[in-house]
Design an enzyme around this catalytic site. Sequence first.
Site, mmCIF file in Angstrom:
data_model
loop_
_atom_site.group_PDB
_atom_site.id
_atom_site.type_symbol
_atom_site.label_atom_id
_atom_site.label_comp_id
_atom_site.label_asym_id
_atom_site.label_seq_id
_atom_site.Cartn_x
_atom_site.Cartn_y
_atom_site.Cartn_z
ATOM 1 N N HIS A 211 -9.354 20.988 -0.957
ATOM 2 C CA HIS A 211 -10.235 19.872 -1.296
ATOM 3 C C HIS A 211 -9.542 18.547 -0.998
ATOM 4 O O HIS A 211 -8.381 18.346 -1.355
ATOM 5 C CB HIS A 211 -10.614 19.927 -2.776
ATOM 6 C CG HIS A 211 -11.448 18.779 -3.236
ATOM 7 N ND1 HIS A 211 -11.007 17.852 -4.150
ATOM 8 C CD2 HIS A 211 -12.706 18.391 -2.883
ATOM 9 C CE1 HIS A 211 -11.959 16.948 -4.361
ATOM 10 N NE2 HIS A 211 -12.987 17.252 -3.595
ATOM 11 N N SER A 212 -10.230 17.655 -0.294
ATOM 12 C CA SER A 212 -9.806 16.269 -0.092
ATOM 13 C C SER A 212 -8.368 16.194 0.453
ATOM 14 O O SER A 212 -8.075 16.764 1.499
ATOM 15 C CB SER A 212 -9.973 15.505 -1.408
ATOM 16 O OG SER A 212 -10.041 14.119 -1.191
ATOM 17 N N TYR A 213 -7.459 15.505 -0.259
ATOM 18 C CA TYR A 213 -6.050 15.426 0.183
ATOM 19 C C TYR A 213 -5.470 16.812 0.444
ATOM 20 O O TYR A 213 -4.622 16.981 1.340
ATOM 21 C CB TYR A 213 -5.215 14.692 -0.874
ATOM 22 C CG TYR A 213 -3.737 15.001 -0.805
ATOM 23 C CD1 TYR A 213 -2.925 14.355 0.123
ATOM 24 C CD2 TYR A 213 -3.150 15.942 -1.656
ATOM 25 C CE1 TYR A 213 -1.562 14.654 0.200
ATOM 26 C CE2 TYR A 213 -1.805 16.239 -1.587
ATOM 27 C CZ TYR A 213 -1.011 15.593 -0.655
ATOM 28 O OH TYR A 213 0.331 15.882 -0.566
ATOM 29 N N GLY B 123 -6.441 19.110 2.071
ATOM 30 C CA GLY B 123 -6.568 19.531 3.463
ATOM 31 C C GLY B 123 -5.295 19.296 4.252
ATOM 32 O O GLY B 123 -4.952 20.083 5.151
#
Length: 258
Positions: free
Chosen positions: A76-78, A80
Amino acid sequence: MADFLLVHGAWHGGWCWRRVVEILAGEGHRVFAPSLTGLGDRAHLLSPDVGLSTHVDDVLALIEAEELADIVLCAHSYGGAVATQVADRVPQKIGALIFLDALLPQDGRSLLDLDSPERREAIVSRVVETPRGPVLPPAPAALYALAAPQDVAWVDRRCVPQALRTYTDPAALTGAWMQIKVLAYACTLRFPAPDFRDLAAQLAKDPRFTIRELASGHDAMIDVPQDVADLLLSSAETARAAKATCAAPAETPEGTAS
């Protein structure tokens, strides 16, 4: 039974996956949702030495310690930026890689390098110097467009500052992660910033990626946990089918196994 490994985003911790973990574990799967160093229940480990590679090593160490294989890895988000490097290091252990409103890193570049000069300046202006090193304070949870006010309060209560080095350290990638058979990108529709929807539109041109949309805020694992769990379960099923196809014996022209 499948093994799921869930990597949280900036300022969060493993706690944010709680609802998805309950669904998947309730169906008999093994689920790992670690908190990265300096975050969540490991906030006390924040130090000037914590950087992006620290978080990559966190996840690799868990894979090694738990002897995981055929993993459904979701970021999720960062997260990645972390999961992509993990998958690049051990692609043979990843059955499916799912990005959930997630960043995609580039070799030799930091996450800040990928931002526009204006956004980079805005981020740097928020940096706070602490005895444990420079940190980025959490963004207000109201920005994530969560549906329930109590969830906004929960996210605000649980998020903690994150080491600046996680955004300034360059990523190290060979491209090996693109060998993974099942790749998916899911973007949320209610998050106001278009970045992740734009990224999904770009990846939609790549036949290796399956693109999904979720009617939720940025923290989809909190907003629509069943939808996220369904996405992970379908990815696990696709990965199993892909593995079975690769393992099937080749046939001779006469139709008999060679």
